[in-house]
Design an enzyme around this catalytic site. Sequence first.
Site, PDB file in Angstrom:
ATOM      1  N   CYS A  40     -51.450 -98.429  23.814  1.00  0.00           N
ATOM      2  CA  CYS A  40     -51.365 -98.273  25.108  1.00  0.00           C
ATOM      3  C   CYS A  40     -51.222 -99.527  25.583  1.00  0.00           C
ATOM      4  O   CYS A  40     -51.720-100.784  25.044  1.00  0.00           O
ATOM      5  CB  CYS A  40     -52.379 -97.749  25.797  1.00  0.00           C
ATOM      6  SG  CYS A  40     -52.025 -97.476  27.597  1.00  0.00           S
ATOM      7  N   ASP A  42     -52.363-100.868  28.342  1.00  0.00           N
ATOM      8  CA  ASP A  42     -53.599-101.048  29.165  1.00  0.00           C
ATOM      9  C   ASP A  42     -54.307-102.395  28.622  1.00  0.00           C
ATOM     10  O   ASP A  42     -54.486-102.785  27.412  1.00  0.00           O
ATOM     11  CB  ASP A  42     -54.542 -99.951  28.744  1.00  0.00           C
ATOM     12  CG  ASP A  42     -55.856 -99.983  29.755  1.00  0.00           C
ATOM     13  OD1 ASP A  42     -56.446-100.903  29.889  1.00  0.00           O
ATOM     14  OD2 ASP A  42     -55.946 -98.856  30.464  1.00  0.00           O
ATOM     15  N   ARG A  44     -57.220-103.461  28.719  1.00  0.00           N
ATOM     16  CA  ARG A  44     -58.280-103.309  28.199  1.00  0.00           C
ATOM     17  C   ARG A  44     -58.415-103.126  26.591  1.00  0.00           C
ATOM     18  O   ARG A  44     -59.400-102.918  25.696  1.00  0.00           O
ATOM     19  CB  ARG A  44     -59.386-102.369  28.907  1.00  0.00           C
ATOM     20  CG  ARG A  44     -59.482-102.652  30.262  1.00  0.00           C
ATOM     21  CD  ARG A  44     -60.183-101.284  30.989  1.00  0.00           C
ATOM     22  NE  ARG A  44     -59.121-100.422  31.163  1.00  0.00           N
ATOM     23  CZ  ARG A  44     -59.193 -99.082  31.464  1.00  0.00           C
ATOM     24  NH1 ARG A  44     -60.502 -98.843  32.229  1.00  0.00           N
ATOM     25  NH2 ARG A  44     -58.285 -98.176  31.531  1.00  0.00           N
ATOM     26  N   HIS A  96     -56.288 -94.340  23.756  1.00  0.00           N
ATOM     27  CA  HIS A  96     -57.848 -94.860  24.133  1.00  0.00           C
ATOM     28  C   HIS A  96     -58.263 -93.839  25.248  1.00  0.00           C
ATOM     29  O   HIS A  96     -57.570 -93.275  26.225  1.00  0.00           O
ATOM     30  CB  HIS A  96     -57.816 -96.129  24.552  1.00  0.00           C
ATOM     31  CG  HIS A  96     -57.182 -96.328  26.019  1.00  0.00           C
ATOM     32  ND1 HIS A  96     -57.665 -96.465  27.284  1.00  0.00           N
ATOM     33  CD2 HIS A  96     -55.740 -96.589  26.312  1.00  0.00           C
ATOM     34  CE1 HIS A  96     -56.713 -96.722  28.102  1.00  0.00           C
ATOM     35  NE2 HIS A  96     -55.617 -96.734  27.652  1.00  0.00           N
ATOM     36  N   CYS A  99     -57.544 -93.298  29.661  1.00  0.00           N
ATOM     37  CA  CYS A  99     -56.142 -93.783  29.706  1.00  0.00           C
ATOM     38  C   CYS A  99     -55.399 -93.314  30.964  1.00  0.00           C
ATOM     39  O   CYS A  99     -55.375 -91.972  31.139  1.00  0.00           O
ATOM     40  CB  CYS A  99     -55.179 -93.229  28.686  1.00  0.00           C
ATOM     41  SG  CYS A  99     -53.476 -93.933  28.470  1.00  0.00           S
TER      42      CYS A  99
HETATM   43 CO    CO Z   1     -53.616 -96.304  28.435  1.00  0.00          CO
END
Ligand code: CO
Length: 204
Positions: A40, A42, A44, A96, A99
């Site tokens: 992803c 993302d 993080r 994750h 998400c």
């Molecule tokens: Co995500």
Amino acid sequence: MLEHLKSNNRAWARRKVTSDPGFFKRLTAQQAPRYLWIGCADSRVPANEIVDLDPGELFVHRNVANLAPPQDANYLSVLQFAVDVLKVEHIIVVGHYGCGGVAAAVDGQRRGLVDHWLHPIREISREHRQELEALPHEHARLDRLTELNIVRQVWNVGSDVFVQDAWARGQRLSVHGWVYAISDGLVKDLEVTVSTPDEVERLR
Ligand code: CO
């Protein structure tokens, strides 16, 4: 502009060379990663950092909600290069918990282009409606949908012609599904690894 990033970069490059003087010289010569990470976007979930790998060790493709859509030219270009040229031995689909992409796929709100991008997750949600509705709360449903999405993307990768052709040539290649927990930094193997066309068929 962005002076702190540039000074971070200089300090990082200096640290690398201090601990290993030939580090960048070796990387210039070639890249030979053994793994393709499909994760992803993302912030993080930084691929190299999570598995503590150096530059050169992980080939990375990231997008919203770690999808492997069989019509996406970006993902397919990465996949073909990783399989045919780099000859990676492992492809790891990493989703994750928490998400935002998975949540946005099913919350009914209109956001624009990303609603189209996330459409495959809505399909997965419909296909597994019974299982998901049986879960006690929204949090559990999203966690499970996150896992189901990872399994589906493992299937997408495993059933792709690039991967199927690699197996037909006798190339050693496995596709794995992992889920990452932002809350403790740990990945969990969903144990849906496929290394042959038969295993891909059994996955669904
Ligand atoms: Co995500």
